[in-house]
Design a protein around this motif. Structure first.
Motif, short mmCIF file in Angstrom:
data_model
loop_
_atom_site.label_atom_id
_atom_site.label_comp_id
_atom_site.label_asym_id
_atom_site.label_seq_id
_atom_site.Cartn_x
_atom_site.Cartn_y
_atom_site.Cartn_z
N HIS A 89 0.84 -1.20 0.00
CA HIS A 89 0.00 0.00 0.00
C HIS A 89 0.87 1.26 0.00
CE1 HIS A 89 -3.00 2.96 1.17
NE2 HIS A 89 -2.13 3.36 2.08
N TYR A 91 9.31 19.47 -1.87
CA TYR A 91 9.33 18.45 -0.81
C TYR A 91 10.64 18.52 -0.05
CZ TYR A 91 5.44 16.22 -3.26
OH TYR A 91 4.24 15.96 -3.86
N TRP A 150 12.34 14.07 5.80
CA TRP A 150 11.33 13.33 6.57
C TRP A 150 10.88 12.08 5.83
CZ3 TRP A 150 6.61 11.77 5.14
CH2 TRP A 150 5.98 12.44 4.10
N ASP A 154 2.45 10.53 -13.10
CA ASP A 154 3.01 10.55 -11.74
C ASP A 154 3.95 11.73 -11.53
OD1 ASP A 154 1.65 8.47 -10.68
OD2 ASP A 154 3.24 6.97 -10.95
N ASP A 193 1.65 14.65 -11.11
CA ASP A 193 0.88 14.48 -9.88
C ASP A 193 1.74 14.76 -8.64
OD1 ASP A 193 -1.53 13.56 -8.43
OD2 ASP A 193 -0.20 11.94 -7.79
N LEU A 194 2.99 14.29 -8.69
CA LEU A 194 3.90 14.51 -7.57
C LEU A 194 4.16 16.02 -7.39
CD1 LEU A 194 5.45 12.74 -5.58
CD2 LEU A 194 7.43 12.94 -7.05
N SER A 239 1.37 17.79 -5.67
CA SER A 239 0.97 17.32 -4.34
C SER A 239 1.86 17.80 -3.21
CB SER A 239 0.94 15.78 -4.32
OG SER A 239 0.19 15.29 -5.39
N HIS A 240 2.76 18.73 -3.48
CA HIS A 240 3.74 19.07 -2.44
C HIS A 240 3.11 19.73 -1.22
CE1 HIS A 240 3.81 23.39 -3.14
NE2 HIS A 240 3.84 23.15 -4.43
N PRO A 297 2.05 14.68 5.29
CA PRO A 297 2.58 13.32 5.17
C PRO A 297 1.51 12.23 5.15
CG PRO A 297 3.95 14.58 6.66
CD PRO A 297 2.81 15.48 6.26
N LEU A 357 -0.20 11.94 1.92
CA LEU A 357 0.62 11.30 0.90
C LEU A 357 0.55 9.79 1.01
CD1 LEU A 357 3.87 13.47 0.97
CD2 LEU A 357 2.21 13.37 -0.86
N LEU A 358 0.30 9.30 2.24
CA LEU A 358 0.28 7.86 2.47
C LEU A 358 -1.05 7.23 2.11
CD1 LEU A 358 2.29 7.68 5.79
CD2 LEU A 358 2.80 6.39 3.73
N ARG A 359 -2.05 8.09 1.85
CA ARG A 359 -3.37 7.55 1.52
C ARG A 359 -3.38 6.89 0.16
NH1 ARG A 359 -7.08 12.23 2.31
NH2 ARG A 359 -6.83 12.59 4.53
N ARG A 360 -4.36 6.03 -0.01
CA ARG A 360 -4.49 5.37 -1.29
C ARG A 360 -4.87 6.38 -2.36
NH1 ARG A 360 -8.54 0.44 -2.57
NH2 ARG A 360 -8.12 0.47 -4.80
N ARG A 361 -4.27 6.23 -3.54
CA ARG A 361 -4.54 7.18 -4.60
C ARG A 361 -5.72 6.73 -5.44
NH1 ARG A 361 0.28 8.78 -8.28
NH2 ARG A 361 0.97 6.80 -7.41
N ALA A 377 -8.37 8.34 -8.71
CA ALA A 377 -8.13 8.85 -10.06
C ALA A 377 -7.22 10.07 -10.00
CB ALA A 377 -9.44 9.21 -10.72
N LEU A 378 -6.64 10.41 -11.13
CA LEU A 378 -5.78 11.59 -11.20
C LEU A 378 -6.59 12.85 -10.90
CD1 LEU A 378 -3.51 11.36 -14.36
CD2 LEU A 378 -2.80 11.44 -11.98
#
Lengths: 379, 248
Positions: free
Chosen positions: A227, A252, A256, B97, B100-101, B104-105, B109, B112-116, B118-119
């Motif tokens: 995940h 970024y 971290w 990606d 998208d990255l 998303s800045h 945190p 960012l860890l959540r499931r992605r 659709a774009l």
């Protein structure tokens, strides 16, 4: 999300794409079912115990694949985190034995008695509780890695310097363990663990239970890390691996993100170590020093550092090979291992898992070529 | 009020003076072309604005805030984005990606860890804008040189900066790609403030209005292209020939 519909989907039929999507989960469930239902019945207890040991290393490998494969942090000292988890568990198991032993006065472990200690050292005291031991086996490696990681990543230490630093950490940790014999059991380590939380560990049932537990932890950790690698954080890790400075200019702070990945990786190693101890029945500095640390990374390199499944498989295969070969021809295995490493680095830098991808890509190329030419033919 | 103010900025590397008392200001909405011979300090100027290089002396102020001592990622978050001379994209990530990255800045945190899913619409929109929608799922490493430059511009737009710094966006492009990039630039300039480093004279003639000439780390002159071109000092240092030869 109206715009997403305008995006052209890859030209595959719905059924095929569904099939491809379900293939991974199907393989996962089948493997898990086989590991839980078939393997314990088929394998004799000795072999089952060995397999459980390999799976502990597979847990470590998952963590290394996250830190190294995704995050580009070549961690040549994961034996330290494996060791921290292992010693946390071993300390509890040692106290549990001492508490039962009528020959040990005041529940003091025998090696302490021989070293002239009359009282349990303060940091041993909390480990009388199995819950503290389990929590410490995960959190202590995580905290040590977070502290080390944060301080070095902030200084933009990376690459070979980071690898050497890890290696030095492993060497120092072993020196500490050996040097403080009265506190740690020295180079003999800690061994003989008959009981955990009131249950005997020497029965076949206990060993099967430990095996099942290891399989479940491995599967759970695999899903969790899978995940993470598929989240934006996973994408960020790859970006940091491939261009840390560029990532800064995307807004970024790599510090971290790297620290988190490194700490998670250390926690996985700690869990592997904690499970390893009751299965193996011993932990000593020789199992966690520089050489074992390198072996852990080597297994991941051979299995495939970019793939979680590949890394885990690499750990199982390498450890199984080690047992098999050292049973039959003890001396040659080291050379064979070295040769295997050279071959993998030279021919398949993405390891066994990457090899599958290379073959698939080659096939895909051919298929694409064929469809292309058939389209080009007159109707 | 000016968006970016550079005041008496000096950058030295050992004995070498890369920027020599540069003073420059930029208003919201400006499109400024930065030209000058190799080693004039163009890239150093962008590096210093974005925190990659530390100023030896002088000040940088963005939107009333001093940039001095800010880390690179904080400068991006303050609203300054850049591209690189050798378009740097993440080759192992897909085109989507990459963008998208960049978009998303600002996420925390745990987000960012959540499931992605659709774009985000903003990402698909930007990809459409630079014409990379069809390459969405491809690895950035498979793009052509021109497409990589556009991907970098897309990443830059996704950061939603107020000030864009483009380092040679048409270097190595063919004529069609240059035209497309020029149109893109003109379009972006309607709602952004931009500094472009560019060498290509033809490109400058078509798209440049305001030009600043740097020479040996100092601002030589500033003005519209025609004025700058007719300046004999510019002809001498930039074009590297005597005024009589420089007819173009």
């Amino acid at each position: 999300m109206t715009h997403t519909s305008t995006v052209p989907a890859p030209p595959v039929s719905r059924a095929a794409s569904l099939g491809r999507r379900l293939r991974g989960p199907a393989v996962f469930v089948a493997l898990l079912a086989a590991a839980l239902l078939v393997v314990p019945v088929v394998l004799e207890p000795f072999r089952l115990n060995l397999l459980a040991q390999y799976l502990c290393y597979a847990i470590v490998a998952l963590g290394i694949a996250l830190a190294w494969g995704r995050g580009g942090m070549l961690t040549l000292g994961h034996g330290v985190y494996f060791g921290l988890g292992a010693y946390a568990m071993a300390m509890h198991l040692t106290l549990a034995r001492a508490a039962q032993d009528p020959l040990d006065p005041d529940g003091l472990p025998s090696f302490m008695v021989w070293s002239g200690l009359s009282e349990l050292p303060w940091f041993w005291v909390p480990f009388a509780s199995p819950a503290v031991a389990v929590v410490a086996a995960v959190l202590v490696p995580g905290a040590v890695a977070a502290l080390l990681g944060w301080s070095v990543f902030r200084q933009r230490v990376r690459g070979a310097y980071f690898a050497i630093l890890n290696q030095a950490l492993a060497a120092a940790f072993v020196l500490l363990l050996v040097g403080q014999q009265h506190l740690t059991g020295g180079s003999n380590g800690l061994t003989d663990f008959p009981v955990f939380a009131g249950h005997s560990l020497y029965t076949p049932t206990a060993q099967t239970t430990l095996y099942v537990l290891t399989v479940l932890v491995l599967a759970g950790l695999y899903l969790l890390l899978r995940h993470i690698t598929r989240s934006r954080f996973g994408t960020l890790l790859i970006a940091i691996r491939d261009g840390e400075d560029r990532v800064r200019h995307l807004g970024y702070d790599p510090t971290w993100a790297k620290t988190l990945a490194y700490a998670l990786s250390a926690m996985a190693a700690g869990i592997g170590g904690a499970l390893f101890v009751p299965i193996m029945g011993i932990i000593s500095p020789s199992l966690i020093g520089v050489i074992p640390s390198i072996m852990m990374v080597l297994a991941v390199a051979i299995g495939g550092r970019y793939s979680l499944a590949g890394a885990a498989l690499g750990a199982v295969l390498m450890n199984a090979a080690q047992t098999t070969f050292s049973e039959h021809f003890a001396g040659t295995w080291t050379y064979l291992q070295g040769a295997l490493f050279v071959v993998v680095i030279a021919l398949a830098p993405a390891g066994l898992a990457g090899l599958a991808g290379q073959v698939r890509q080659a096939l895909h190329h051919r298929r694409a070529h064929v469809t292309h030419t058939s389209h080009g033919s007159p109707r | 009020m000016s968006l970016l103010t550079i005041d008496d900025l000096t950058v030295t590397f050992g004995d070498f003076t890369a920027l020599d008392h540069v003073t420059l200001s930029l208003d919201e909405g400006d499109l400024l072309f930065l030209i000058g011979p190799n080693g004039a300090g163009k890239t150093t100027l962008i590096d210093t604005i974005t925190g990659r290089t530390r100023p030896t002396s002088g000040t940088l102020t963005f939107d009333g805030r001093p940039l001095h001592g800010m880390a690179e990622h904080h400068i991006v978050r303050a609203g300054i984005g850049r591209t690189f001379q050798t378009s740097v994209v993440f080759e192992h990530l897909t085109v989507a990606d990459n963008v998208d990255l960049a978009a998303s800045h600002h996420l925390r945190p745990w987000q960012l860890l959540r499931r992605r899913r659709a774009l985000p619409e903003a990402v698909t929109h930007i990809l459409e804008r630079v014409g990379l929608t069809e390459r969405l799922h491809d690895r950035a490493g498979t793009l052509s040189h021109g497409q990589r430059q556009w991907l970098e511009i897309a990443m830059l737009l996704a950061q939603r900066p107020r000030l864009l710094l483009l380092d040679e966006p048409v270097a190595g492009m063919n004529t069609d790609e240059r035209t497309r990039t020029g149109e893109l630039l003109t379009e972006i300039a309607t709602d952004h403030t931009i500094i472009v480093i560019e060498h290509d004279m033809d490109f400058l003639r078509r798209y440049a209005h305001q030009v600043v000439v740097l020479h040996e780390g100092a601002v030589l002159t500033r003005g519209d292209l025609a004025t700058v071109q007719s300046d004999p000092r510019v002809q001498e240092v930039y074009l590297g020939r005597t005024p009589s030869e420089a007819t173009t």
